[in-house]
Design an enzyme around this catalytic site. Structure first.
Site, PDB file in Angstrom:
ATOM      1  N   LYS A  21      43.667  46.868  45.090  1.00 31.38           N
ATOM      2  CA  LYS A  21      44.537  46.002  46.431  1.00 31.38           C
ATOM      3  C   LYS A  21      45.821  46.659  46.981  1.00 31.38           C
ATOM      4  O   LYS A  21      46.170  47.841  46.619  1.00 31.38           O
ATOM      5  CB  LYS A  21      44.946  44.786  45.633  1.00 31.38           C
ATOM      6  CG  LYS A  21      43.803  43.925  45.086  1.00 31.38           C
ATOM      7  CD  LYS A  21      44.495  42.718  44.440  1.00 31.38           C
ATOM      8  CE  LYS A  21      43.272  41.699  43.840  1.00 31.38           C
ATOM      9  NZ  LYS A  21      43.832  40.343  43.447  1.00 31.38           N
ATOM     10  N   TYR A  64      37.399  35.413  49.371  1.00 35.97           N
ATOM     11  CA  TYR A  64      37.885  34.485  48.357  1.00 35.97           C
ATOM     12  C   TYR A  64      37.801  33.156  48.730  1.00 35.97           C
ATOM     13  O   TYR A  64      38.656  32.047  48.473  1.00 35.97           O
ATOM     14  CB  TYR A  64      39.621  34.556  48.520  1.00 35.97           C
ATOM     15  CG  TYR A  64      39.995  35.897  47.589  1.00 35.97           C
ATOM     16  CD1 TYR A  64      39.938  35.784  46.264  1.00 35.97           C
ATOM     17  CD2 TYR A  64      40.601  37.179  48.313  1.00 35.97           C
ATOM     18  CE1 TYR A  64      40.217  37.199  45.460  1.00 35.97           C
ATOM     19  CE2 TYR A  64      41.030  38.053  47.627  1.00 35.97           C
ATOM     20  CZ  TYR A  64      40.731  38.158  46.230  1.00 35.97           C
ATOM     21  OH  TYR A  64      41.256  39.313  45.354  1.00 35.97           O
ATOM     22  N   ASN A 100      48.764  42.075  42.442  1.00 38.00           N
ATOM     23  CA  ASN A 100      48.275  42.424  40.825  1.00 38.00           C
ATOM     24  C   ASN A 100      47.665  43.750  40.891  1.00 38.00           C
ATOM     25  O   ASN A 100      46.992  43.966  39.827  1.00 38.00           O
ATOM     26  CB  ASN A 100      47.627  41.221  40.130  1.00 38.00           C
ATOM     27  CG  ASN A 100      46.340  40.810  40.698  1.00 38.00           C
ATOM     28  OD1 ASN A 100      45.819  41.342  41.599  1.00 38.00           O
ATOM     29  ND2 ASN A 100      46.108  39.761  40.379  1.00 38.00           N
ATOM     30  N   HIS A 133      41.078  44.127  41.514  1.00 40.44           N
ATOM     31  CA  HIS A 133      40.322  42.897  41.322  1.00 40.44           C
ATOM     32  C   HIS A 133      38.975  43.350  40.982  1.00 40.44           C
ATOM     33  O   HIS A 133      38.297  44.639  40.948  1.00 40.44           O
ATOM     34  CB  HIS A 133      39.952  42.414  42.821  1.00 40.44           C
ATOM     35  CG  HIS A 133      38.581  41.395  42.879  1.00 40.44           C
ATOM     36  ND1 HIS A 133      38.762  40.125  42.722  1.00 40.44           N
ATOM     37  CD2 HIS A 133      37.357  41.732  43.019  1.00 40.44           C
ATOM     38  CE1 HIS A 133      37.379  39.646  42.637  1.00 40.44           C
ATOM     39  NE2 HIS A 133      36.628  40.669  42.816  1.00 40.44           N
ATOM     40  N   GLU A 155      29.730  39.509  46.015  1.00 42.63           N
ATOM     41  CA  GLU A 155      30.833  40.169  46.576  1.00 42.63           C
ATOM     42  C   GLU A 155      30.317  41.644  47.033  1.00 42.63           C
ATOM     43  O   GLU A 155      30.939  42.250  47.925  1.00 42.63           O
ATOM     44  CB  GLU A 155      32.006  40.344  45.234  1.00 42.63           C
ATOM     45  CG  GLU A 155      32.596  39.072  44.924  1.00 42.63           C
ATOM     46  CD  GLU A 155      33.678  39.105  43.766  1.00 42.63           C
ATOM     47  OE1 GLU A 155      33.524  40.247  43.100  1.00 42.63           O
ATOM     48  OE2 GLU A 155      34.182  38.188  43.458  1.00 42.63           O
TER      49      GLU A 155
HETATM   50  O1  CDP Z   1      41.770  38.170  40.195  1.00 43.18           O
HETATM   51  P1  CDP Z   1      41.305  37.142  39.169  1.00 43.18           P
HETATM   52  O2  CDP Z   1      39.819  36.714  39.187  1.00 43.18           O
HETATM   53  O3  CDP Z   1      41.897  37.641  37.828  1.00 43.18           O
HETATM   54  O4  CDP Z   1      42.066  35.595  39.466  1.00 43.18           O
HETATM   55  P2  CDP Z   1      41.759  34.572  40.467  1.00 43.18           P
HETATM   56  O5  CDP Z   1      42.180  33.265  39.622  1.00 43.18           O
HETATM   57  O6  CDP Z   1      40.482  34.775  40.864  1.00 43.18           O
HETATM   58  O7  CDP Z   1      42.733  34.629  41.395  1.00 43.18           O
HETATM   59  C1  CDP Z   1      42.153  35.400  42.497  1.00 43.18           C
HETATM   60  C2  CDP Z   1      43.699  36.353  43.044  1.00 43.18           C
HETATM   61  O8  CDP Z   1      44.537  35.106  43.493  1.00 43.18           O
HETATM   62  C3  CDP Z   1      44.562  36.919  41.791  1.00 43.18           C
HETATM   63  O9  CDP Z   1      43.954  38.138  41.563  1.00 43.18           O
HETATM   64  C4  CDP Z   1      45.784  37.071  42.344  1.00 43.18           C
HETATM   65  O10 CDP Z   1      45.967  37.955  43.768  1.00 43.18           O
HETATM   66  C5  CDP Z   1      45.784  35.575  43.375  1.00 43.18           C
HETATM   67  N1  CDP Z   1      46.408  34.504  42.668  1.00 43.18           N
HETATM   68  C6  CDP Z   1      47.681  34.014  43.106  1.00 43.18           C
HETATM   69  O11 CDP Z   1      48.357  34.715  44.111  1.00 43.18           O
HETATM   70  N2  CDP Z   1      48.425  33.164  42.481  1.00 43.18           N
HETATM   71  C7  CDP Z   1      47.733  32.265  41.441  1.00 43.18           C
HETATM   72  N3  CDP Z   1      48.432  31.287  40.923  1.00 43.18           N
HETATM   73  C8  CDP Z   1      46.773  32.729  41.208  1.00 43.18           C
HETATM   74  C9  CDP Z   1      45.988  33.944  41.691  1.00 43.18           C
HETATM   75 MG    MG Z   2      38.666  35.492  40.416  1.00 40.38          MG
END
Ligand code: CDP
Ligand code: MG
Length: 134
Positions: A10, A50, A113, A116, A127
């Site tokens: 990212k 997303y 973070n 991904h 994806e």
């Molecule tokens: O990336 P991952 O699948 O681990 O997490 P997700 O729950 O699918 O969320 C996608 C992305 O959204 C995360 O990797 C974060 O960059 C962002 N996110 C966020 O900004 N705040 C949250 N409370 C949860 C996710």
């Molecule tokens: Mg996710």
């Protein structure tokens, strides 16, 4: 089972110069790189990628972060790739990240973070198509 997964480095990790180390970690863990490209998300592509998060409180923050700089995308392959990549990435919540995971090393918070990876075979298929085409 040999699986493919879509992996993203990212914008925060690209901007801070961690691309090389993250790719070394992937290679050290036995992932083969089938495709790779550098590009920048725009509003439309981030909404498609997303889509499951549209409407959540963090969506706008996530979208503006993803559009804030370049991303490196890799199509990766390995035995049990999806599970192993999610483990190597570390948790979305900073307090749950295991030491040594990519997000523990290069994640600045919940949103920024660093990386991904696809969370299931179905997500990976979708994806990979969105980022690399059919
Ligand atoms: O990336 P991952 O699948 O681990 O997490 P997700 O729950 O699918 O969320 C996608 C992305 O959204 C995360 O990797 C974060 O960059 C962002 N996110 C966020 O900004 N705040 C949250 N409370 C949860 C996710
Ligand atoms: Mg996710």
């Amino acid at each position: 089972m040999i699986e493919q997964s879509l992996f993203l480095i990212k914008p925060n990790a690209v901007m801070q110069g961690h691309v090389g180390h993250i790719i070394s970690m992937l290679e050290d863990h036995g992932f083969s790189i089938l495709k790779m490209k550098l590009f920048r998300f725009d509003e439309e592509l981030s909404r498609i990628f997303y889509a499951e998060h549209i409407g959540k409180e963090f969506f706008n923050r996530l979208q503006s972060f993803m559009c804030s700089g370049d991303t490196v995308a890799l199509l990766l392959e390995r035995e049990d790739a999806i599970h192993h990549l999610r483990e190597l990435n570390g948790d979305v919540l900073p307090e749950k990240r295991q030491p040594g995971t990519i997000r523990a090393l290069y994640g600045a918070g919940i949103t920024e973070n660093g990386v991904h990876s696809s969370d299931s075979l179905d997500s990976a298929k979708r994806e990979i198509e969105v980022i690399f085409g059919a």
